[in-house]
Design a protein around this motif. Structure first.
Motif, PDB file in Angstrom:
ATOM      1  N   ASN A  54       0.841  -1.198   0.000  1.00 16.14           N
ATOM      2  CA  ASN A  54       0.000   0.000   0.000  1.00 16.14           C
ATOM      3  C   ASN A  54       0.881   1.256   0.000  1.00 16.14           C
ATOM      4  O   ASN A  54       2.119   1.162   0.042  1.00 16.14           O
ATOM      5  CB  ASN A  54      -0.979  -0.005   1.179  1.00 16.14           C
ATOM      6  N   ALA A  55       0.237   2.437  -0.043  1.00 12.70           N
ATOM      7  CA  ALA A  55       0.980   3.698  -0.178  1.00 12.70           C
ATOM      8  C   ALA A  55       1.964   3.900   0.976  1.00 12.70           C
ATOM      9  O   ALA A  55       3.106   4.328   0.777  1.00 12.70           O
ATOM     10  CB  ALA A  55      -0.009   4.863  -0.232  1.00 12.70           C
ATOM     11  N   PHE A  56       1.525   3.584   2.200  1.00 13.10           N
ATOM     12  CA  PHE A  56       2.402   3.786   3.357  1.00 13.10           C
ATOM     13  C   PHE A  56       3.612   2.851   3.294  1.00 13.10           C
ATOM     14  O   PHE A  56       4.750   3.243   3.590  1.00 13.10           O
ATOM     15  CB  PHE A  56       1.613   3.563   4.655  1.00 13.10           C
ATOM     16  N   GLN A  57       3.355   1.591   2.902  1.00 13.96           N
ATOM     17  CA  GLN A  57       4.462   0.627   2.782  1.00 13.96           C
ATOM     18  C   GLN A  57       5.450   1.067   1.703  1.00 13.96           C
ATOM     19  O   GLN A  57       6.665   0.934   1.871  1.00 13.96           O
ATOM     20  CB  GLN A  57       3.909  -0.770   2.468  1.00 13.96           C
ATOM     21  N   GLN A  58       4.913   1.595   0.615  1.00 12.03           N
ATOM     22  CA  GLN A  58       5.803   2.082  -0.460  1.00 12.03           C
ATOM     23  C   GLN A  58       6.674   3.230   0.063  1.00 12.03           C
ATOM     24  O   GLN A  58       7.865   3.302  -0.214  1.00 12.03           O
ATOM     25  CB  GLN A  58       4.964   2.588  -1.635  1.00 12.03           C
ATOM     26  N   PHE A  59       6.029   4.118   0.847  1.00 15.33           N
ATOM     27  CA  PHE A  59       6.767   5.257   1.390  1.00 15.33           C
ATOM     28  C   PHE A  59       7.879   4.781   2.335  1.00 15.33           C
ATOM     29  O   PHE A  59       9.018   5.245   2.267  1.00 15.33           O
ATOM     30  CB  PHE A  59       5.787   6.172   2.143  1.00 15.33           C
ATOM     31  N   ARG A  60       7.521   3.822   3.188  1.00 21.47           N
ATOM     32  CA  ARG A  60       8.467   3.362   4.216  1.00 21.47           C
ATOM     33  C   ARG A  60       9.594   2.509   3.629  1.00 21.47           C
ATOM     34  O   ARG A  60      10.749   2.601   4.052  1.00 21.47           O
ATOM     35  CB  ARG A  60       7.707   2.558   5.280  1.00 21.47           C
ATOM     36  N   LYS A  61       9.247   1.666   2.643  1.00 17.29           N
ATOM     37  CA  LYS A  61      10.227   0.708   2.131  1.00 17.29           C
ATOM     38  C   LYS A  61      10.993   1.208   0.901  1.00 17.29           C
ATOM     39  O   LYS A  61      12.083   0.718   0.605  1.00 17.29           O
ATOM     40  CB  LYS A  61       9.527  -0.619   1.752  1.00 17.29           C
ATOM     41  N   ILE A  62      10.402   2.163   0.180  1.00 19.14           N
ATOM     42  CA  ILE A  62      11.087   2.642  -1.038  1.00 19.14           C
ATOM     43  C   ILE A  62      11.520   4.104  -0.892  1.00 19.14           C
ATOM     44  O   ILE A  62      12.704   4.423  -0.991  1.00 19.14           O
ATOM     45  CB  ILE A  62      10.172   2.497  -2.286  1.00 19.14           C
ATOM     46  N   THR A  63      10.518   4.952  -0.632  1.00 18.60           N
ATOM     47  CA  THR A  63      10.805   6.402  -0.645  1.00 18.60           C
ATOM     48  C   THR A  63      11.848   6.782   0.407  1.00 18.60           C
ATOM     49  O   THR A  63      12.884   7.384   0.086  1.00 18.60           O
ATOM     50  CB  THR A  63       9.506   7.205  -0.397  1.00 18.60           C
ATOM     51  N   LEU A  64      11.574   6.430   1.661  1.00 14.20           N
ATOM     52  CA  LEU A  64      12.475   6.858   2.738  1.00 14.20           C
ATOM     53  C   LEU A  64      13.900   6.337   2.573  1.00 14.20           C
ATOM     54  O   LEU A  64      14.858   7.112   2.653  1.00 14.20           O
ATOM     55  CB  LEU A  64      11.912   6.442   4.098  1.00 14.20           C
ATOM     56  N   PRO A  65      14.078   5.024   2.325  1.00 15.65           N
ATOM     57  CA  PRO A  65      15.462   4.542   2.172  1.00 15.65           C
ATOM     58  C   PRO A  65      16.208   5.210   1.026  1.00 15.65           C
ATOM     59  O   PRO A  65      17.389   5.533   1.157  1.00 15.65           O
ATOM     60  CB  PRO A  65      15.292   3.039   1.910  1.00 15.65           C
ATOM     61  N   LEU A  66      15.515   5.448  -0.087  1.00 16.16           N
ATOM     62  CA  LEU A  66      16.210   6.041  -1.227  1.00 16.16           C
ATOM     63  C   LEU A  66      16.393   7.559  -1.081  1.00 16.16           C
ATOM     64  O   LEU A  66      17.162   8.165  -1.806  1.00 16.16           O
ATOM     65  CB  LEU A  66      15.460   5.715  -2.525  1.00 16.16           C
ATOM     66  N   LEU A  67      15.674   8.128  -0.130  1.00 18.48           N
ATOM     67  CA  LEU A  67      15.870   9.567   0.154  1.00 18.48           C
ATOM     68  C   LEU A  67      17.017   9.802   1.140  1.00 18.48           C
ATOM     69  O   LEU A  67      17.366  10.938   1.429  1.00 18.48           O
ATOM     70  CB  LEU A  67      14.591  10.168   0.761  1.00 18.48           C
ATOM     71  N   LYS A  68      17.553   8.703   1.659  1.00 13.03           N
ATOM     72  CA  LYS A  68      18.530   8.808   2.752  1.00 13.03           C
ATOM     73  C   LYS A  68      19.707   9.742   2.453  1.00 13.03           C
ATOM     74  O   LYS A  68      20.048  10.584   3.299  1.00 13.03           O
ATOM     75  CB  LYS A  68      19.031   7.421   3.140  1.00 13.03           C
ATOM     76  N   PRO A  69      20.347   9.653   1.277  1.00 12.24           N
ATOM     77  CA  PRO A  69      21.470  10.572   1.034  1.00 12.24           C
ATOM     78  C   PRO A  69      21.040  12.034   1.133  1.00 12.24           C
ATOM     79  O   PRO A  69      21.747  12.854   1.716  1.00 12.24           O
ATOM     80  CB  PRO A  69      21.910  10.228  -0.395  1.00 12.24           C
ATOM     81  N   MET A  70      19.868  12.316   0.572  1.00 15.44           N
ATOM     82  CA  MET A  70      19.380  13.699   0.638  1.00 15.44           C
ATOM     83  C   MET A  70      19.026  14.071   2.077  1.00 15.44           C
ATOM     84  O   MET A  70      19.264  15.197   2.524  1.00 15.44           O
ATOM     85  CB  MET A  70      18.154  13.854  -0.272  1.00 15.44           C
ATOM     86  N   LEU A  71      18.479  13.110   2.804  1.00 18.20           N
ATOM     87  CA  LEU A  71      18.107  13.350   4.195  1.00 18.20           C
ATOM     88  C   LEU A  71      19.341  13.724   5.022  1.00 18.20           C
ATOM     89  O   LEU A  71      19.306  14.668   5.824  1.00 18.20           O
ATOM     90  CB  LEU A  71      17.441  12.091   4.761  1.00 18.20           C
ATOM     91  N   ILE A  72      20.430  12.988   4.800  1.00 17.65           N
ATOM     92  CA  ILE A  72      21.668  13.284   5.540  1.00 17.65           C
ATOM     93  C   ILE A  72      22.149  14.693   5.216  1.00 17.65           C
ATOM     94  O   ILE A  72      22.506  15.477   6.104  1.00 17.65           O
ATOM     95  CB  ILE A  72      22.769  12.248   5.196  1.00 17.65           C
ATOM     96  N   PHE A  73      22.114  15.012   3.932  1.00 16.19           N
ATOM     97  CA  PHE A  73      22.558  16.344   3.510  1.00 16.19           C
ATOM     98  C   PHE A  73      21.705  17.436   4.174  1.00 16.19           C
ATOM     99  O   PHE A  73      22.227  18.411   4.718  1.00 16.19           O
ATOM    100  CB  PHE A  73      22.471  16.448   1.981  1.00 16.19           C
ATOM    101  N   VAL A  74      20.377  17.229   4.134  1.00 11.57           N
ATOM    102  CA  VAL A  74      19.469  18.232   4.715  1.00 11.57           C
ATOM    103  C   VAL A  74      19.696  18.357   6.216  1.00 11.57           C
ATOM    104  O   VAL A  74      19.733  19.466   6.770  1.00 11.57           O
ATOM    105  CB  VAL A  74      17.993  17.876   4.402  1.00 11.57           C
TER     106      VAL A  74
END
Lengths: 295, 417
Positions: free
Chosen positions: A198-218
């Motif tokens: 579902n949308a939340f699982q996609q966010f948690r398992k795909i979006t967040l992990p792949l945003l990690k480099p940007m998250l660290i930078f921010v």
């Protein structure tokens, strides 16, 4: 003796020379000089006597300095947590395929950063104003009386400053997260949907992990900038009430420029630098730990 | 050939960059386009008209105003004086912060230029600008307190004020209709120490003795704090950060009935609330009920001085002398920033006999009462300490008596006075 000059080897360094000279004079030397003077007594701008760790010991015995550290850390943590969550939510919203008029939303979210800090402070001053402000008018329409002066409250003033910063910063950092989101391949979401995520699982398992480099930078950028909080509380509260919005940057200003104790001010600035460095290292290492834990 | 060109190009780049900041270039800039020598003047006040008037009389020099807040002036000047470069020819600062610059030894000795006019100043101001027997600046103004009040509100409610207790009694009536008698600095910030100091002065009191010792068990301080605490705790005064849009907004909305403040803020009031012209009047600072005589409190006034980095210190001192020590200059100061003259002969000018239409024809200079000397020491620390203790009192964490003791003890401990 004939000296042979290899122009291809020297040329890059010669082109770099103007930058290096300016960097050394206007960046490196002040850093070294300010570190040195934190251990010396200054007399009319000249070093007059070695005082060792005296400045550092003095500031750590000053309850106002401890209060400033606490306020700054409180602001850094609370502001960054709220701002980053909101920025990611805004980015996901703007990136969603079911939302129309994305460009307009992006422009609106990004616009607060274009406003200067003093202007933002003035705007929020009028939003929170007890008798003539926006909140008073809004609540008044529903017959609700608003009788709270947030900038005079020792518990509320810092929250007003945090709200101000979140309003200004979340749209800006949303742009970074949007850039991160667009680099995530659409195929990953498609296959996840096929697998029944579902949308939340996609966010948690795909979006967040792949945003990690940007998250660290921010996190690093935002942490460093939020350690330098000065303008908004200075304009609206001057660090009050009772030092409840006094930040390290304000303490540094008071020490160096109001009391004109540049030696002690240098010590304060190095404590600030160490805190910023520590916060950045902790953030990055925790992100790395959680990344490696998932592998 | 290529090698030589590369080396030449890099060398030229480096040289060009350094040449941009050379002293030669700065000197060239000091000569104005019209051939006059420019003298830089740092101030936060809107004194353009006075400067223009002076410039029109000059053939060789031109005063160039650089406007910034007085906090910025103090910060930048402190660095420039310590660094030995970057200071302006002339600067203006508050009397309460001036001693730290005077005592730095970096002020130009103006004695030879201004000694003939020094009899025009009261002794306390002569002492202020004197360092090691040399005159290191001049005072263009003083800032005694008056009470601005909304004539329409006072008339509507039949309010007549003579004493501070009258203020409290009238505030009780106004509160019922959502009107505050006074704005109160809350959070106190740097305004707190100065506003309390002004009220202390209106009792003839001080934080320090003349020789710089903290006054302990200061009953005057207790009484002033008691008054302010009553205004906040009972909701008679409106807690505001001074000079923010909210502050002026409350004035314009008719929420504030009166303001005990220094005379210089008359100009601020006119600028920020022009629509209230004709609604205000001015009266002298009320009398404290336990005192027989009413006094004006003292907010501080300003000082103008020439730095030792000026390349044309005599010309700079001539301007300071004109603005601070001539009737003509003092009238311009009055016209531009509502300055109350420090130079006593200036009061003979008809300008100081005129009423102000903004204040329903009242003449602010007629409302100034006698003052007693007010002593400033280590003011940056004093402002911070008093600001914090006032906030704690307004938050109910200290009684006025406890706040007074905490202020005295903390100032004594931190400054060694």
């Amino acid at each position: 003796m004939k000296v042979h000059i290899d122009s291809r080897r020297i040329a890059p360094y010669l082109f770099l020379l103007p930058f290096l000279i300016f960097f050394a004079i206007f960046r490196l030397w002040p850093i070294i000089w300010s570190f040195l003077i934190s251990f010396f007594q200054l007399d009319d701008g000249d070093i007059s006597g070695f005082i060792g760790m005296s400045n550092y010991i003095t500031i750590f015995h000053d309850p106002t300095f401890i209060k400033a550290i606490w306020n700054t850390l409180y602001f850094v943590v609370v502001y960054n947590v709220i701002m980053i969550i909101l920025a990611i939510m805004l980015a996901v919203f703007c990136n969603s395929s079911i939302i129309g008029g994305k460009k307009a939303y992006r422009a609106v979210f990004f616009s607060p950063i274009a406003m200067s800090l003093p202007v933002v402070a003035v705007v929020f001053d009028l939003i929170f104003a007890r008798n003539i402000g926006f909140i008073t008018s809004l609540l008044g329409m529903f017959g609700i009386e608003y009788n709270y002066r947030i900038f005079a409250s020792m518990t509320g003033a810092m929250w007003a400053v945090i709200l101000m910063r979140v309003w200004r910063g979340s749209g800006y950092y949303c742009a970074y997260f949007l850039a991160g989101l667009t680099s995530i391949p659409e195929e990953l979401y498609e296959s996840a949907m096929i697998d029944g995520a579902n949308a939340f699982q996609q966010f948690r398992k795909i979006t967040l992990p792949l945003l990690k480099p940007m998250l660290i930078f921010v996190i690093i950028m935002s942490t460093i900038l939020s350690f330098q909080l000065f303008d908004e509380p200075w304009i609206l509260t001057q660090g009050g009430p009772a030092n409840s919005t006094l930040t390290l940057q304000m303490y540094l200003y008071q020490t160096s420029f109001l009391k004109q104790d540049f030696s002690k001010g240098a010590a304060v600035s190095y404590v600030m630098t160490l805190l910023m460095l520590a916060a950045s290292i902790v953030s990055v290492s925790r992100q790395k730990e959680s990344s490696s834990g998932r592998k | 050939m290529k090698k030589v060109l590369t080396v030449l190009l890099c060398s030229m780049l480096s040289l060009a960059l350094f040449a941009g900041g050379s002293g030669e270039s700065a000197t060239a800039e000091s000569a104005a386009d019209n051939g006059k020598t420019k003298l830089e003047f740092w101030t936060w006040l809107s004194s353009d008209a006075a400067i223009d008037a002076y410039n029109q009389m000059q053939d060789d020099v031109e005063i160039v105003k650089v406007q910034m807040s007085h906090a910025d002036i103090n910060a930048k000047l402190a660095i420039a004086l310590q660094a030995g470069t970057g200071a302006p020819d002339i600067y203006q600062t508050t009397q309460r912060y001036y001693p730290q610059f005077r005592d730095s030894g970096h002020m130009y000795d103006m004695t030879s230029v201004v000694s003939d006019i020094m009899d025009g100043y009261p002794d306390s101001l002569k002492d202020l600008v004197t360092y090691n027997g040399q005159i290191a600046g001049l005072t263009p103004d003083v800032s005694p307190s008056v009470m601005f009040y909304r004539a329409d509100i006072f008339e509507e409610y039949g309010i007549e004020i003579e004493t501070f207790n009258d203020l409290i009694e009238a505030a009780k009536i106004l509160k019922e209709d959502g009107i505050y008698m006074l704005p109160i600095f809350n959070p106190a910030g740097s305004w707190g120490a100065n506003a309390v100091g002004m009220l202390l002065g209106s009792r003839g009191g001080n934080y320090f003795t003349a020789d710089g010792k903290v006054i302990h068990d200061n009953k005057d301080l207790e009484i002033v704090l008691e008054f302010l605490n009553t205004m906040v705790a009972e909701g008679y005064g409106e807690s505001l950060t001074f000079f923010t849009p909210e502050f002026w907004g409350e004035f314009k909305a008719g929420k504030i009935a009166a303001w005990i403040m220094n005379t210089a803020e008359a100009a601020n009031l006119k600028t920020n609330a022009p629509e209230l012209s004709g609604k205000w009047k001015i009266m002298p600072t009320p009398r404290w009920d336990d005192k027989e005589q009413a006094l004006s409190g003292y907010w501080g006034g300003t000082v103008i001085a020439v730095t030792d980095q000026s390349e044309n210190p005599e010309a700079a001192a001539d301007f300071v002398k004109w603005l601070c020590g001539s009737v003509e200059g003092q009238v311009w100061a009055g016209k531009t920033w509502s300055a109350v003259p420090a130079y006593e002969p200036a009061y003979s000018d008809p300008f100081y006999q005129e009423g102000d239409p903004y204040f329903s024809g009242d003449n602010i200079y007629d409302m100034i009462l006698d003052t007693t000397p007010f002593h400033y020491f280590d003011w940056a620390s004093v402002e911070m300490i008093i600001g914090e203790k006032l906030d704690l009192m307004f938050a109910g964490q200290l009684t006025p008596q406890e706040a007074a003791r905490a202020i005295e003890d903390t100032i004594a401990a931190e400054t060694g006075r």
